[in-house]
Design a protein around this motif. Structure first.
Motif, PDB file in Angstrom:
ATOM      1  N   SER A 190       0.824  -1.213   0.000  1.00  4.80           N
ATOM      2  CA  SER A 190       0.000   0.000   0.000  1.00  4.80           C
ATOM      3  C   SER A 190       0.855   1.259   0.000  1.00  4.80           C
ATOM      4  CB  SER A 190      -0.951   0.008   1.196  1.00  4.80           C
ATOM      5  OG  SER A 190      -0.239   0.017   2.417  1.00  4.80           O
ATOM      6  N   ASP A 191       2.042   1.204   0.607  1.00  2.00           N
ATOM      7  CA  ASP A 191       2.953   2.351   0.555  1.00  2.00           C
ATOM      8  C   ASP A 191       3.328   2.649  -0.894  1.00  2.00           C
ATOM      9  OD1 ASP A 191       3.161   2.861   3.349  1.00  2.00           O
ATOM     10  OD2 ASP A 191       4.656   1.258   3.559  1.00  2.00           O
ATOM     11  N   PHE A 192       3.654   1.599  -1.640  1.00  2.00           N
ATOM     12  CA  PHE A 192       4.010   1.791  -3.044  1.00  2.00           C
ATOM     13  C   PHE A 192       2.816   2.299  -3.848  1.00  2.00           C
ATOM     14  CE2 PHE A 192       3.986   0.056  -7.381  1.00  2.00           C
ATOM     15  CZ  PHE A 192       5.064   0.763  -7.903  1.00  2.00           C
ATOM     16  N   GLU A 193       1.638   1.705  -3.634  1.00  2.00           N
ATOM     17  CA  GLU A 193       0.457   2.133  -4.377  1.00  2.00           C
ATOM     18  C   GLU A 193       0.108   3.584  -4.085  1.00  2.00           C
ATOM     19  OE1 GLU A 193      -2.776  -0.581  -5.383  1.00  2.00           O
ATOM     20  OE2 GLU A 193      -1.956  -1.913  -3.837  1.00  2.00           O
ATOM     21  N   SER A 194       0.368   4.027  -2.867  1.00  2.00           N
ATOM     22  CA  SER A 194       0.132   5.426  -2.522  1.00  2.00           C
ATOM     23  C   SER A 194       1.028   6.340  -3.350  1.00  2.00           C
ATOM     24  CB  SER A 194       0.388   5.651  -1.024  1.00  2.00           C
ATOM     25  OG  SER A 194       0.285   7.022  -0.687  1.00  2.00           O
ATOM     26  N   ASP A 195       2.313   5.960  -3.454  1.00  2.00           N
ATOM     27  CA  ASP A 195       3.241   6.720  -4.297  1.00  2.00           C
ATOM     28  C   ASP A 195       2.778   6.712  -5.747  1.00  2.00           C
ATOM     29  OD1 ASP A 195       5.044   7.467  -2.329  1.00  2.00           O
ATOM     30  OD2 ASP A 195       6.370   5.748  -2.651  1.00  2.00           O
ATOM     31  N   LEU A 196       2.424   5.547  -6.233  1.00  2.00           N
ATOM     32  CA  LEU A 196       2.042   5.392  -7.636  1.00  2.00           C
ATOM     33  C   LEU A 196       0.809   6.232  -7.961  1.00  2.00           C
ATOM     34  CD1 LEU A 196       2.609   3.947 -10.310  1.00  2.00           C
ATOM     35  CD2 LEU A 196       1.190   2.044  -9.490  1.00  2.00           C
ATOM     36  N   ASP A 197      -0.212   6.162  -7.106  1.00  2.00           N
ATOM     37  CA  ASP A 197      -1.439   6.924  -7.337  1.00  2.00           C
ATOM     38  C   ASP A 197      -1.164   8.431  -7.319  1.00  2.00           C
ATOM     39  OD1 ASP A 197      -2.928   4.614  -7.573  1.00  2.00           O
ATOM     40  OD2 ASP A 197      -3.558   4.600  -5.470  1.00  2.00           O
ATOM     41  N   TYR A 198      -0.269   8.845  -6.461  1.00  2.00           N
ATOM     42  CA  TYR A 198       0.091  10.261  -6.359  1.00  2.00           C
ATOM     43  C   TYR A 198       0.627  10.770  -7.691  1.00  2.00           C
ATOM     44  CZ  TYR A 198       2.621  14.430  -4.688  1.00  2.00           C
ATOM     45  OH  TYR A 198       3.102  15.703  -4.503  1.00  2.00           O
ATOM     46  N   PHE A 199       1.485   9.983  -8.340  1.00  2.00           N
ATOM     47  CA  PHE A 199       2.084  10.441  -9.582  1.00  2.00           C
ATOM     48  C   PHE A 199       1.201  10.172 -10.797  1.00  2.00           C
ATOM     49  CE2 PHE A 199       5.878  10.204  -6.856  1.00  2.00           C
ATOM     50  CZ  PHE A 199       6.367  11.486  -7.080  1.00  2.00           C
ATOM     51  N   ILE A 200       0.344   9.151 -10.736  1.00  2.00           N
ATOM     52  CA  ILE A 200      -0.613   8.933 -11.821  1.00  2.00           C
ATOM     53  C   ILE A 200      -1.517  10.149 -11.967  1.00  2.00           C
ATOM     54  CG2 ILE A 200      -2.696   7.641 -12.434  1.00  2.00           C
ATOM     55  CD1 ILE A 200      -1.271   5.092 -11.565  1.00  2.00           C
ATOM     56  N   LYS A 201      -1.904  10.753 -10.845  1.00  2.00           N
ATOM     57  CA  LYS A 201      -2.776  11.928 -10.877  1.00  2.00           C
ATOM     58  C   LYS A 201      -2.112  13.128 -11.556  1.00  2.00           C
ATOM     59  CE  LYS A 201      -5.411  10.670  -6.748  1.00  2.00           C
ATOM     60  NZ  LYS A 201      -5.681  10.967  -5.310  1.00  2.00           N
ATOM     61  N   ARG A 238       6.531  -9.608  -6.178  1.00  2.00           N
ATOM     62  CA  ARG A 238       5.764 -10.417  -7.132  1.00  2.00           C
ATOM     63  C   ARG A 238       4.320  -9.912  -7.245  1.00  2.00           C
ATOM     64  NH1 ARG A 238       6.383 -15.513  -9.519  1.00  2.00           N
ATOM     65  NH2 ARG A 238       4.400 -16.427 -10.169  1.00  2.00           N
ATOM     66  N   GLU A 239       3.723  -9.585  -6.104  1.00  2.00           N
ATOM     67  CA  GLU A 239       2.353  -9.063  -6.116  1.00  2.00           C
ATOM     68  C   GLU A 239       2.260  -7.791  -6.954  1.00  2.00           C
ATOM     69  OE1 GLU A 239       0.958  -8.362  -2.199  1.00  2.00           O
ATOM     70  OE2 GLU A 239       1.093 -10.452  -1.548  1.00  2.00           O
ATOM     71  N   ILE A 240       3.214  -6.888  -6.733  1.00  2.00           N
ATOM     72  CA  ILE A 240       3.192  -5.604  -7.432  1.00  2.00           C
ATOM     73  C   ILE A 240       3.451  -5.802  -8.918  1.00  2.00           C
ATOM     74  CG2 ILE A 240       4.429  -3.413  -7.698  1.00  2.00           C
ATOM     75  CD1 ILE A 240       4.772  -3.422  -4.621  1.00  2.00           C
ATOM     76  N   LEU A 241       4.428  -6.604  -9.251  1.00  2.00           N
ATOM     77  CA  LEU A 241       4.760  -6.865 -10.650  1.00  2.00           C
ATOM     78  C   LEU A 241       3.564  -7.457 -11.389  1.00  2.00           C
ATOM     79  CD1 LEU A 241       7.208  -6.627 -12.544  1.00  2.00           C
ATOM     80  CD2 LEU A 241       7.813  -8.969 -11.930  1.00  2.00           C
ATOM     81  N   GLU A 242       2.777  -8.247 -10.673  1.00  2.00           N
ATOM     82  CA  GLU A 242       1.624  -8.911 -11.276  1.00  2.00           C
ATOM     83  C   GLU A 242       0.470  -7.949 -11.535  1.00  2.00           C
ATOM     84  OE1 GLU A 242      -0.276 -13.303 -10.792  1.00  2.00           O
ATOM     85  OE2 GLU A 242       0.149 -12.207  -8.945  1.00  2.00           O
ATOM     86  N   PHE A 243       0.238  -7.004 -10.611  1.00  2.00           N
ATOM     87  CA  PHE A 243      -0.930  -6.135 -10.793  1.00  2.00           C
ATOM     88  C   PHE A 243      -0.630  -4.879 -11.629  1.00  2.00           C
ATOM     89  CE2 PHE A 243       0.420  -3.608  -6.981  1.00  2.00           C
ATOM     90  CZ  PHE A 243       0.166  -2.321  -7.468  1.00  2.00           C
ATOM     91  N   LEU A 244       0.645  -4.542 -11.801  1.00  2.00           N
ATOM     92  CA  LEU A 244       0.986  -3.295 -12.484  1.00  2.00           C
ATOM     93  C   LEU A 244       0.464  -3.190 -13.919  1.00  2.00           C
ATOM     94  CD1 LEU A 244       4.597  -2.372 -11.291  1.00  2.00           C
ATOM     95  CD2 LEU A 244       2.511  -1.021 -11.017  1.00  2.00           C
ATOM     96  N   PRO A 245       0.641  -4.205 -14.780  1.00  2.00           N
ATOM     97  CA  PRO A 245       0.197  -4.028 -16.174  1.00  2.00           C
ATOM     98  C   PRO A 245      -1.271  -3.630 -16.298  1.00  2.00           C
ATOM     99  CG  PRO A 245       1.614  -5.941 -15.999  1.00  2.00           C
ATOM    100  CD  PRO A 245       1.337  -5.491 -14.594  1.00  2.00           C
ATOM    101  N   GLU A 246      -2.137  -4.300 -15.545  1.00  2.00           N
ATOM    102  CA  GLU A 246      -3.567  -3.988 -15.627  1.00  2.00           C
ATOM    103  C   GLU A 246      -3.870  -2.617 -15.041  1.00  2.00           C
ATOM    104  OE1 GLU A 246      -7.930  -5.811 -14.286  1.00  2.00           O
ATOM    105  OE2 GLU A 246      -6.081  -6.943 -13.894  1.00  2.00           O
ATOM    106  N   LYS A 247      -3.261  -2.317 -13.894  1.00  2.00           N
ATOM    107  CA  LYS A 247      -3.508  -1.017 -13.262  1.00  2.00           C
ATOM    108  C   LYS A 247      -3.061   0.131 -14.156  1.00  2.00           C
ATOM    109  CE  LYS A 247      -2.415   1.809  -9.185  1.00  2.00           C
ATOM    110  NZ  LYS A 247      -3.776   2.060  -8.693  1.00  2.00           N
ATOM    111  N   MET A 248      -1.854   0.008 -14.709  1.00  2.00           N
ATOM    112  CA  MET A 248      -1.325   1.088 -15.532  1.00  2.00           C
ATOM    113  C   MET A 248      -2.136   1.243 -16.822  1.00  2.00           C
ATOM    114  SD  MET A 248       0.987   2.336 -13.642  1.00  2.00           S
ATOM    115  CE  MET A 248       1.940   3.433 -14.708  1.00  2.00           C
TER     116      MET A 248
END
Length: 393
Positions: A190-201, A238-248
């Protein structure tokens, strides 16, 4: 036909273009995880800065004189990396870019990329870079979490990190991107997803999303070996690598290389050069280049480089293995045969095409005998699949 993840035409081998990579070796401090050649110099610019930029020019002129790859070519990418190029004066970068333009033909649409760290950024600094000719900026954020930055051995200026959005929104450089890292054992998914969402915006053009790795010889590797620090969290990685393609993809980003995402057609053209086995000129201490079918590497020591900027170790490139290891990291569609015909003999080309057919029959890729593209299912088997391509004897 493949299920293309981009409206662009499939990538094809190119002729007549070359890139320039310039390695600036100085940083505020050497990060614990980093295995690139760099030296920590604190807040002050290096006292060797003028000497270094003179050495870049000397090396450039030597390689121009002695390389057939730089004859009848056009420069379409220039990349300032490091180290931390933002430690150097924009004045020096402007002069160097002008020097390149005078010495070789540079295309009108040249991509001029610049790596920076948050602590060096300001609206004024980016305006100076834009005036110097920089049109693409990549910022090594890694994480906005202060605990994570400290774990990585990074210099932390919290105010600069908090001001990134304001600086980006006022930037005269439109092609903005960031590096983020995940898998630090003291941070959660969730720490990483928080960073990612911040920059996606922020609607950035490019994102490089890397997992933390143990690199031999780094401070971090030694601390893990001595049980001072924990190793990267492979389960979270592994979890992050797996969900990234769909999320991005949901947010409009094209997955074009294992760790790289961009808006449509906003690839790093310079990095594509590495992956597509194209020639490039590398300048500076610790820099590598690929000219005349030869790989060369400059000494990983700035003092040695300043004394002898043309003294590099050279060795022949190994086309077959290098094409497999680079080209097949791409998740864009491409035509393998155009690369094989350009760089391999007929026997090696036929063997690798047969291996691609075997990988297709296993269900890991789209392949119609012409255009190739990995399926997402290949991600966690990619290293083994690439080894299959190399091992065709």
């Amino acid at each position: 036909m493949p299920l293309l993840n981009s409206r662009s035409l499939p990538l094809q081998a190119r002729n007549g273009f070359t890139g320039i990579y310039v390695h600036y070796p100085y940083c505020y401090q050497k990060c614990d995880y980093c295995d690139f050649y760099s030296e920590g110099i604190g807040k002050n610019p290096s006292t060797n800065e003028s000497l270094l930029f003179d050495a870049y020019k000397k090396e450039f002129l030597y390689r121009k004189k002695n390389s057939a790859s730089l004859e009848n070519t056009k420069i379409d990418t220039i990349f300032m990396g490091g180290g931390t190029p933002s430690k150097a004066s924009p004045k020096h970068w402007k002069e160097l870019i002008h020097f390149f333009r005078n010495e070789l033909e540079v295309t009108e649409d040249v991509e001029i990329s610049f790596e920076a760290n948050p602590e060096d950024l300001s609206v004024e600094f980016l305006a100076e870079l834009a005036e110097a000719g920089v049109n693409r900026l990549n910022v090594g954020v890694q994480t906005r979490n202060e605990e994570g930055l400290c774990f990585l051995g990074r210099y932390v200026d919290p105010e600069k990190y908090e001001n990134l959005q304001q600086i980006f929104s006022s930037s005269k450089i439109e092609r903005l991107g960031i590096d983020l890292m995940y898998g630090m054992p003291n941070l959660s998914r969730s720490d990483f997803e928080s960073d990612l969402d911040y920059f996606i915006k922020m609607d950035l053009r490019h994102m490089s999303l890397y997992s933390l790795t143990l690199e031999k010889g780094t401070t971090y590797s030694r601390k893990v070996k001595d049980h001072i620090l924990k190793a990267p969290d492979e389960e979270i990685q592994r979890e992050i690598l797996e969900f990234l393609p769909e999320k991005m993809a949901k947010h409009g980003y094209v997955w074009y290389e294992v760790s790289n995402y961009c808006r449509e057609n906003e690839y790093s053209r310079h990095n594509l050069r590495y992956w597509m086995y194209e020639p490039y000129l590398g300048l500076g201490p610790g820099a590598h280049g690929f000219l005349d079918h030869m790989r060369y590497g400059n000494p990983r020591n700035s003092e040695v480089y300043l004394r002898h900027p043309t003294n590099a170790r050279r060795e022949p490139a190994e086309a077959k293995s290098e094409i497999a290891l680079s080209l097949f990291r791409l998740f864009l569609p491409f035509e393998p045969k155009t690369f094989f015909d350009k760089h391999l003999d007929r026997s090696a080309s036929m063997e690798m095409l047969a291996q691609i057919q075997g990988i297709h029959e296993k269900g890991y890729c789209h392949w119609d005998g012409n255009i190739f593209q990995w399926k997402t299912s290949a991600l966690f088997s990619l290293d083994d699949l690439i080894l299959e391509l190399i091992d065709t004897d």
